[in-house]
Design a protein around this motif. Structure first.
Motif, short mmCIF file in Angstrom:
data_model
loop_
_atom_site.label_atom_id
_atom_site.label_comp_id
_atom_site.label_asym_id
_atom_site.label_seq_id
_atom_site.Cartn_x
_atom_site.Cartn_y
_atom_site.Cartn_z
N ARG A 65 11.66 4.31 1.99
CA ARG A 65 12.11 4.52 0.60
C ARG A 65 11.23 5.59 -0.05
NH1 ARG A 65 12.33 -0.22 -3.18
NH2 ARG A 65 13.20 -1.40 -1.45
N GLY A 66 11.85 6.47 -0.80
CA GLY A 66 11.09 7.55 -1.45
C GLY A 66 11.07 8.84 -0.66
N TRP A 75 9.53 3.17 -9.21
CA TRP A 75 9.05 1.79 -9.38
C TRP A 75 7.80 1.61 -8.56
CZ3 TRP A 75 9.87 -1.04 -13.30
CH2 TRP A 75 9.67 -2.42 -13.27
N HIS A 76 7.30 0.41 -8.55
CA HIS A 76 6.10 0.08 -7.78
C HIS A 76 6.45 -0.02 -6.30
CE1 HIS A 76 3.01 -2.76 -6.28
NE2 HIS A 76 2.24 -2.05 -7.05
N TYR A 77 5.72 0.69 -5.44
CA TYR A 77 5.93 0.58 -3.99
C TYR A 77 4.75 -0.19 -3.39
CZ TYR A 77 9.31 4.56 -4.07
OH TYR A 77 10.37 5.40 -4.32
N SER A 191 8.86 10.66 -7.36
CA SER A 191 8.78 9.19 -7.46
C SER A 191 8.38 8.58 -6.12
CB SER A 191 10.13 8.61 -7.90
OG SER A 191 11.17 9.10 -7.06
N GLY A 192 8.82 9.20 -5.01
CA GLY A 192 8.44 8.71 -3.69
C GLY A 192 6.97 8.99 -3.41
N MET A 198 0.50 4.78 -4.60
CA MET A 198 0.18 3.44 -5.10
C MET A 198 0.09 2.44 -3.95
SD MET A 198 2.36 2.46 -8.43
CE MET A 198 3.38 3.90 -8.73
N ALA A 199 1.09 2.52 -3.06
CA ALA A 199 1.15 1.56 -1.94
C ALA A 199 -0.08 1.72 -1.04
CB ALA A 199 2.43 1.77 -1.14
#
Ligand code: MLT
Length: 275
Positions: A65-66, A75-77, A191-192, A198-199
């Motif tokens: 995803r991304g 969103w939060h990954y 966004s990806g 973050m992830a």
């Protein structure tokens, strides 16, 4: 639906998972092998492996995803969420188990998968990755890179990442490859990119997991890799029972793209040992 950004050799297949579309290629027959790309790349980085390995195995390359042609929700990954996406894809393909090959972030994702659903993992290939979590300094660098992505876009991220992804041999003698990697990153949704950062910043330390890994494992590293250097690969190979270490000469972090023949030979040897 977000706009598609084609940069593929094959026509992607799509699967709907958790409200978003994931793109993947699925070629060949035989032992299923799922390839997980690095940050901030996409499934097309596995083109040399898709061609070579699909002669004797079923090769599935996934846009996480991304990335690539998959949706890039804002969103939060997390690594756990990536692992959930992968398990949903395996369910959709009616695959109980697969061999997973991950490079760098793809390797972090394999650790997450091993924690979440070890029964789905037949064997692993950990290329150019590390088991430790981020230091505070590394987490701060992720935050700063997310600001670059937000302020200047994916092409600015590409310029920051190129010297980390390719070794000096490729940077000086493979302008075609430099351009290809630049183009893949430049087409990635911000966004990806931010989601991955973050992830990765929040991923747990996987060092304690290593001695508990019970499946066959191959560890690969480019000898010019400064992003996840040889000592990281040695630590992983030393700690996983029975793991083999392959060092790819004249390659940096993206050893599968920089020296595909040597990388594929190592993979083919490993896959034959599983049959
Ligand atoms: C990658 O290649 O996936 C990244 O360099 C991993 C990282 O930044 O930790």
């Amino acid at each position: 639906m977000l706009p598609r950004k084609p940069f593929t050799l094959e026509v992607a297949v799509f699967v709907e998972v958790d409200g978003i579309r994931l793109a993947y290629d699925d070629q060949g027959t035989g032992i299923p092998m799922v390839f997980l790309h690095a940050f901030p790349m996409n499934r097309t980085m596995w083109a040399p492996q898709l061609v070579a390995l699909s002669r004797t195995a079923r090769v599935i390359t996934v846009d996480l995803r991304g990335h690539g042609e998959s949706d890039a929700p804002l969103w939060h990954y997390s690594m756990e969420q990536f692992a959930g996406d992968l398990c949903a894809l395996l369910d959709r393909l009616s695959l109980a188990q697969a061999v997973f090959a991950g490079l760098s972030m793809g390797g972090y994702l394999i650790f997450s998968l091993l924690r979440r659903s070890p029964h789905r993992v037949k064997a692993i290939v950990l290329a150019g990755t590390r088991a430790a979590a981020d230091s505070d300094e590394a987490r701060h660098a992720r935050f700063m890179l997310a600001q670059v992505a937000y302020a200047k876009g994916a092409s600015a991220v590409a310029e920051t990442m190129l010297p980390k992804l390719l070794g000096p041999t490729s940077l000086t003698s493979r302008p075609d490859l430099v351009e290809r990697v630049r183009s893949i990153i430049g087409r990635t949704e911000v966004s990806g990119i931010a989601g991955d950062l973050m992830a990765m910043a929040e991923r747990p330390d996987s060092r304690a997991l290593l001695p508990t890994i019970a499946c066959p494992a191959l560890v690969i590293v480019g000898e010019e890799d400064t992003t996840t250097p040889l000592q990281e690969a040695r630590l992983i190979a030393d700690q996983i029972p029975g793991a083999r270490l392959e060092i790819i000469p004249n390659a940096g972090h993206l050893s599968n793209l920089e020296q595909p023949e040597a990388f594929n030979r190592a993979l083919e040897r490993f896959v034959s040992s599983l049959r």
